[in-house]
Design a protein around this motif. Structure first.
Motif, PDB file in Angstrom:
ATOM      1  N   GLY A  41       0.780  -1.356  -0.057  1.00 58.65           N
ATOM      2  CA  GLY A  41       0.200   0.052   0.208  1.00 58.65           C
ATOM      3  C   GLY A  41       0.424   1.419   0.170  1.00 58.65           C
ATOM      4  O   GLY A  41       1.997   1.136  -0.537  1.00 58.65           O
ATOM      5  N   SER A  42       0.636   2.249   0.207  1.00 54.59           N
ATOM      6  CA  SER A  42       0.510   3.659  -0.725  1.00 54.59           C
ATOM      7  C   SER A  42       1.055   4.429   0.972  1.00 54.59           C
ATOM      8  O   SER A  42       2.618   4.868   1.230  1.00 54.59           O
ATOM      9  N   SER A  43       0.632   3.465   2.372  1.00 51.26           N
ATOM     10  CA  SER A  43       1.360   4.224   3.910  1.00 51.26           C
ATOM     11  C   SER A  43       2.966   3.252   3.567  1.00 51.26           C
ATOM     12  O   SER A  43       4.450   4.810   4.173  1.00 51.26           O
ATOM     13  N   GLU A  44       3.419   2.220   2.936  1.00 50.31           N
ATOM     14  CA  GLU A  44       4.525   1.973   3.315  1.00 50.31           C
ATOM     15  C   GLU A  44       5.694   2.539   2.415  1.00 50.31           C
ATOM     16  O   GLU A  44       6.716   2.785   2.267  1.00 50.31           O
ATOM     17  N   CYS A  85      -1.001   8.439   7.514  1.00 56.54           N
ATOM     18  CA  CYS A  85       0.123   7.590   7.421  1.00 56.54           C
ATOM     19  C   CYS A  85       1.675   8.529   7.296  1.00 56.54           C
ATOM     20  O   CYS A  85       2.442   8.572   7.444  1.00 56.54           O
ATOM     21  N   TRP A  86       0.856  10.516   6.886  1.00 58.14           N
ATOM     22  CA  TRP A  86       2.127  11.184   6.643  1.00 58.14           C
ATOM     23  C   TRP A  86       2.596  11.291   8.366  1.00 58.14           C
ATOM     24  O   TRP A  86       3.083  11.628   8.652  1.00 58.14           O
ATOM     25  N   GLU A  87       1.045  11.392   8.945  1.00 61.57           N
ATOM     26  CA  GLU A  87       1.350  12.070   9.996  1.00 61.57           C
ATOM     27  C   GLU A  87       2.329  10.121  11.371  1.00 61.57           C
ATOM     28  O   GLU A  87       3.136  10.605  11.623  1.00 61.57           O
ATOM     29  N   LYS A  88       1.869   9.323  10.819  1.00 59.24           N
ATOM     30  CA  LYS A  88       3.010   8.640  10.951  1.00 59.24           C
ATOM     31  C   LYS A  88       4.328   8.575  11.023  1.00 59.24           C
ATOM     32  O   LYS A  88       4.965   8.117  12.369  1.00 59.24           O
ATOM     33  N   PHE A  89       4.418   8.626   9.438  1.00 56.95           N
ATOM     34  CA  PHE A  89       6.055   8.762   8.935  1.00 56.95           C
ATOM     35  C   PHE A  89       6.751  10.175  10.211  1.00 56.95           C
ATOM     36  O   PHE A  89       7.791   9.781  10.873  1.00 56.95           O
ATOM     37  N   ALA A  90       5.892  11.064  10.486  1.00 59.71           N
ATOM     38  CA  ALA A  90       6.331  12.265  11.066  1.00 59.71           C
ATOM     39  C   ALA A  90       6.856  11.887  12.344  1.00 59.71           C
ATOM     40  O   ALA A  90       7.793  11.879  13.024  1.00 59.71           O
TER      41      ALA A  90
END
Length: 499
Positions: free
Chosen positions: A125-128, A166-171
């Motif tokens: 998926g796009s999250s990874e 997922c952007w918040e997760k990355f950060a």
């Protein structure tokens, strides 16, 4: 004389599935049972519970593909036991992934020579994919700052407040400050000018979204690129752009080919796209593509000797199935440019049918745009009597799963409903949904009128009773009574099952 033998009552073969003891007792739910049970019983028990899930085809909340051709289903089932990472054992599967990467890179106009290999990888998926792209930006920025003798402990990334979680997760996971451009009523995507104003020397990239999950709108990547080019010239920085094309990456190239958002823009260094959305594959596959080899730092790539072969790998996951990779290749060669264009045009036309049907009711404001992901986001013109959450809840009775949600800051006072139009959502279903929404609105109107009338009658009786002291209800109290009555109404209807 014919001899016969009576069957033992313990012989499982003579029992009906629904009469066996395995479905007449409660099975352990939070620990393993002591004994095995027959495969037929295990299948039936699980299948029965799954019947209570929603129908994926009617799940209009999701962008994820819910239908594929039977031939592709067969290919997926035939490869479901292949572990994708065993590249030496499954070289053809590895080759198919590489073909997909190259096809998608060229679809996004990567600057490649005829025989040059593209740089990218399949993901879960796009999250990874976003995690990997973010790590590449962070490492490149760190290397640059160290070379200049500057501190590299406070990286940041600039996005709109409409980004996916997922952007918040990355950060949070990778210790990068997330600087969000706030939204405003009527403008629900990142403002490029405000985004560039927030860029500083520690910004590892600006993330633009091609297809906001809130209303499907494409952000203006071209304007962002031009503004950032000017700022980089003024400051001497080289702040790049990442495009989160999870939803729009398989739409824009086919029905908006002139739109500049991809590697045609010099500052776009990486793009992610979800194969399991408008790439038309079942859930579990995404892609991230880099502009050139230099945009993916070599030190992030691992070279491992696993089961007899040197395997370069840049992933957060390791073992995973091969089915979705093979399904993506099937769709790319089966449909080709013509097939994808026809499907995306059909989705856009069905979205227009739904939009026009909702506009004819005179009850809704359309929040989504005509150019963007084929979805319809809409809100009530008048929500003093009932709100979008009530409509969403009532539509469940007809089988529809239509989400209602509030916008992010500073537009959190705006509530919308959203219908995502996928390949398997026909014009007939679009018309039926409009009809069911009209039915729901009539029911809610009638309920409000009945409750209001009952409240007025009760108050009038109290006023006529000289022994009773009447305390007039406030408008808020009256509204709460109506809401409570509505909840009881919906709860009673739910017990009747889903149509």
């Amino acid at each position: 004389m014919v001899l016969s033998k009576a069957e033992s009552h313990s012989d499982a073969s003579v029992h009906s599935t629904f009469a066996s003891r395995y479905v007449r007792t409660i099975l352990p739910r939070f620990k393993m049972g002591e004994d095995s049970i027959p495969k037929e019983a295990a299948y039936q028990i699980i299948n029965d519970e799954l019947m209570l899930d929603g129908n994926p085809r009617l799940n209009l909340a999701s962008f994820v593909t819910t239908w594929m051709e039977p031939e592709c289903d067969k290919l997926m089932m035939a490869s479901i036991n292949k572990n994708y990472v065993d590249m030496d054992e499954y070289p053809v599967t590895t080759e198919l992934q590489n073909r997909c990467v190259n096809m998608i890179a060229r679809l996004f106009n990567a600057p490649l020579e005829e025989a040059e290999a593209a740089v990218g990888v399949g993901t879960v998926g796009s999250s990874e994919a976003i995690m990997l792209a973010g790590l590449a930006f962070k490492r490149r920025w760190q290397n640059k700052m160290r070379a200049e003798g500057k501190p590299c402990d406070k990286p940041n990334i600039v996005t709109g407040a409409n980004v996916q979680v997922c952007w918040e997760k990355f950060a949070r996971y990778f210790e990068v400050e997330l600087k969000e451009v706030k939204l405003s009523e009527g403008y629900y995507v990142m403002d490029p000018e405000k985004a560039v104003e927030m860029v500083d020397e520690n910004t590892i990239c600006v993330a633009a979204i091609l297809g906001s999950t809130l209303n499907g709108e494409f952000e203006d990547v071209k304007l962002l690129n031009d503004l950032l080019v000017e700022k980089n010239k003024e400051t001497g920085w080289d702040t790049p752009i990442h495009v989160d094309a999870a939803s729009g990456g398989f739409i824009a190239p086919f029905i908006y080919p002139e739109l500049e958002w991809d590697f045609r823009l010099p500052l776009v260094k990486s793009i992610n796209v979800s194969g399991h959305k408008y790439g038309l594959v079942y859930a579990g596959v995404g892609w991230v593509i880099w502009r050139t080899k230099e945009d993916l730092p070599e030190e992030l790539i691992f070279h491992i000797n696993y089961l007899g072969a040197d395997q370069p790998t840049f992933t957060l996951n390791f073992s995973k199935g091969s089915s979705q990779i093979i399904a993506q290749y099937y769709q790319l060669i089966r449909l080709g440019y013509e097939g994808y264009r026809n499907i995306m045009e059909n989705c856009s036309e069905n979205a227009l049918v739904l939009k026009e049907g909702l506009e004819k009711t005179g009850r809704f404001n359309i929040v989504s745009k005509d150019i963007g992901v084929p979805l319809v986001a809409f809100s009530l013109k008048d929500n003093t009597q009932h709100n979008e959450f009530e409509i969403s809840d009532s539509l469940r009775r007809f089988g529809w799963i239509v989400p209602a949600y509030t916008m992010p800051p500073n537009a959190q006072h705006v509530t919308v409903l959203r219908v995502v139009i996928r390949e398997d959502f026909s014009r007939t279903l679009a018309e039926r949904l409009v009809s069911d929404i009209e039915k729901v609105m009539h029911e809610l109107d009638a309920l409000t009128a009945r409750v209001t009338s009952k409240i007025l009658v009760t108050e009038e009786k109290k006023e006529n009773d000289v022994n009773v002291t009447v305390v007039k209800k406030t408008e808020l109290e009256t509204q709460r009574e109506i809401t409570d009555a509505w909840k009881k109404f919906v709860k009673a209807r739910k017990t009747n099952g889903v149509c």
